[in-house]
Design an enzyme around this catalytic site. Structure first.
Site, PDB file in Angstrom:
ATOM      1  N   GLY A  44      48.952  28.842  37.841  1.00 59.89           N
ATOM      2  CA  GLY A  44      49.341  29.640  39.001  1.00 59.89           C
ATOM      3  C   GLY A  44      49.839  28.821  40.177  1.00 59.89           C
ATOM      4  NE  ARG A  98      36.252  22.953  42.120  1.00 56.04           N
ATOM      5  CZ  ARG A  98      35.049  23.448  42.420  1.00 56.04           C
ATOM      6  NH1 ARG A  98      33.971  22.909  41.891  1.00 56.04           N
ATOM      7  NH2 ARG A  98      34.929  24.480  43.226  1.00 56.04           N
ATOM      8  CG  ASP A 143      39.671  30.305  31.875  1.00 59.67           C
ATOM      9  OD1 ASP A 143      40.000  30.483  33.058  1.00 59.67           O
ATOM     10  OD2 ASP A 143      40.344  30.722  30.913  1.00 59.67           O
ATOM     11  NE  ARG A 201      38.435  35.508  51.311  1.00 63.20           N
ATOM     12  CZ  ARG A 201      39.757  35.461  51.420  1.00 63.20           C
ATOM     13  NH1 ARG A 201      40.423  36.483  51.907  1.00 63.20           N
ATOM     14  NH2 ARG A 201      40.443  34.380  51.042  1.00 63.20           N
ATOM     15  CB  THR A 214      47.152  32.594  28.843  1.00 64.79           C
ATOM     16  OG1 THR A 214      46.067  33.507  28.951  1.00 64.79           O
ATOM     17  CG2 THR A 214      48.455  33.378  28.747  1.00 64.79           C
ATOM     18  CG  ASP A 232      63.439  35.319  53.517  1.00 61.70           C
ATOM     19  OD1 ASP A 232      64.362  35.815  52.833  1.00 61.70           O
ATOM     20  OD2 ASP A 232      63.506  35.155  54.744  1.00 61.70           O
ATOM     21  CG  ASP A 240      43.495  24.079  41.443  1.00 58.47           C
ATOM     22  OD1 ASP A 240      43.569  23.074  40.701  1.00 58.47           O
ATOM     23  OD2 ASP A 240      44.347  24.337  42.311  1.00 58.47           O
ATOM     24  CG  HIS A 251      49.275  30.244  31.738  1.00 56.15           C
ATOM     25  ND1 HIS A 251      48.773  29.045  32.184  1.00 56.15           N
ATOM     26  CD2 HIS A 251      48.571  31.202  32.390  1.00 56.15           C
ATOM     27  CE1 HIS A 251      47.802  29.271  33.066  1.00 56.15           C
ATOM     28  NE2 HIS A 251      47.674  30.576  33.210  1.00 56.15           N
TER      29      HIS A 251
END
Length: 451
Positions: free
Chosen positions: A161, A297, A313, A262, A32, A396, A293, A156
């Site tokens: 992110g 690594r 990816d 998870r 992207t 905030d 990410d 992007h």
């Protein structure tokens, strides 16, 4: 819901910043490369740190100060041939829109993204030359009830992110009159940005650079791209997450060392459910795009505050019949295999592979620009991005924390995102876009298979 945009401001860095051409890394220029939106909603508390009329000015001033440190975002992209981009750091600034709506926050229900959301997210006019497009656009919408929506859309091609969230959190700190927490690490040469190919480096097999599978009997993705999509936000209670983790970590595919995470568990469940809902032939090949990410690594490790794209990816491949007929742990094991591929050698090999390509266009998802050549993770495929470990909540700017944060509009079949449930420890949310004809079946199987 009707939204009126009242004003548009160009916000530039508060002080002169470095100017010049900055090469982008290969990871910046694939996947992207358009803008990605996120959206925050704020309820008006009784004791705001600032009067409501000062909100826009505070955002403008603090954004201007933040751009001094994150000055690449105030620049512009430019094509340099062979499907490649470079970043012109020129301080042209970002756009901030002021808008208002007669609606109230409660009119938006549970904040599930709908086509109406598009009015809250600043629009990027991709008909303009890329050199004229801001890399960051912000819209502040004030509701009749006093609530606020803050929506950002960010290129992007310049950040991933973790980088985007680092920028947003520092902007919020500065808006609260606090000093910068951590400066971004701006040197893209760590990922060989601008370097020529080194033909002596070994190239590992990179399935993620091949186009993912087509539906059996089809020769392209054009028909699937045209189909109408819808978005659902599916919540999993902590007990449901734990139940799925127990199933995969006590079953026949349970790993001998580190239990399935998870992400590996919920993504396996989502992939398997999508195959069922789409009613694939058992022999249908299907790919799952997993975003990893690489910062920790790499050897030596990249700074966790590296500002650019360091996520890449990787692809898990299977057949729908296998995924559906075998236990959930099988899908999780395929995902684990794909993630474990991402080593320092794998990342450097991927960079070299891309450097040796005559043109990068076929590796870019240009669907938002009207192109159909890039990778397609709709039917029979899926892409699942994790926000599980990112600091996405508690933003905030001086008027309290958000009551909701999530992706902006995402309307591409197969796009999905896993994030923690706001305010509920251990609960998760899967934000998923599928073709309309598949969504009801997906919801049914998604929960049925946990019971």
């Amino acid at each position: 819901m009707k939204v009126n945009v009242k004003e548009c401001h160009i916000v530039k860095p508060a002080e002169p910043t470095w100017s010049g051409k900055q090469p982008l890394s290969e990871w910046d220029q694939v996947g992207t490369i358009t803008h990605v939106p996120t959206i925050y909603f704020y309820k008006p508390p009784e004791n705001w740190l600032m009067p409501p009329e000062r909100i826009t000015q505070t955002l403008k001033d603090s954004l201007s100060q933040t751009l001094v440190h994150f000055y690449p975002l105030a620049g512009r992209l430019g094509w340099i041939g062979r499907g490649r981009l470079e970043l012109e750091c020129n301080g042209m600034g970002v756009k901030l829109f002021e808008a208002e709506s007669e609606s109230k926050l409660e009119d938006l229900g549970d904040f599930t993204p709908t086509p109406e959301y598009e009015q809250l997210v600043p629009e990027v006019n991709y008909n303009l030359p890329i050199e004229e497009l801001p890399l960051l656009l912000v819209q502040v919408t004030k509701f009749k009830c006093g609530g606020i929506c803050l929506a950002l859309t960010i290129s992007h091609a310049v950040v991933d992110g973790p980088s985007a969230l680092h920028f947003i959190s520092e902007w919020a700190r500065i808006a609260r009159n606090e000093p910068l927490g951590t400066a971004p690490y701006l040197d893209r040469k760590l990922l060989r940005a601008g370097e020529p190919p080194k033909t002596c480096l070994p190239i590992i097999d990179h399935a993620e650079f091949e186009h993912p599978p087509l539906l059996l009997g089809q020769t392209d993705y054009l028909e699937e791209r045209k189909k109408k999509t819808t978005v659902s936000i599916l919540k999993l209670k902590k007990t449901q997450v734990e139940k799925l983790k127990k199933i995969v970590n006590e079953g026949e595919y349970a790993p001998s060392h580190r239990p399935f995470t998870r992400y590996e568990t919920i993504t396996g469940h989502t992939w398997r459910t999508a195959c069922k809902a789409r009613a694939h032939h058992p022999d249908q090949p299907t790919a799952l795009g997993v975003c990893v990410d690489s910062r920790s690594r790499m050897q030596p490790a990249l700074s966790s505050f590296y500002f650019g794209n360091a996520t890449l990816d990787v692809i898990a491949l299977s057949r729908s019949g296998e995924l559906v007929s075998k236990p959930l742990g099988f899908a999780s094991s395929k995902i684990r295999e794909a993630i474990m591929k991402v080593t320092n050698e794998y990342v450097t090999s991927g960079i070299e592979y891309l450097k040796q390509q005559p043109d990068l266009t076929k590796f870019q998802d240009l669907h938002a620009l009207g192109g159909d050549d890039g990778p397609f993770y709709g039917n029979p495929n899926l892409g699942v991005v994790s926000w599980l470990t990112l600091p996405i909540y508690g933003l905030d700017f001086g008027w309290g924390k958000e009551i909701y944060m999530g992706p902006g509009t995402h309307d591409f079949d197969g796009d999905s995102l896993i994030l923690p449930c706001h305010g509920e420890d251990g609960a998760l949310v899967v934000a998923l876009c599928l073709q309309e004809v598949h969504m009801e079946a997906f919801k049914k199987y998604f929960y049925e298979d946990i019971e």
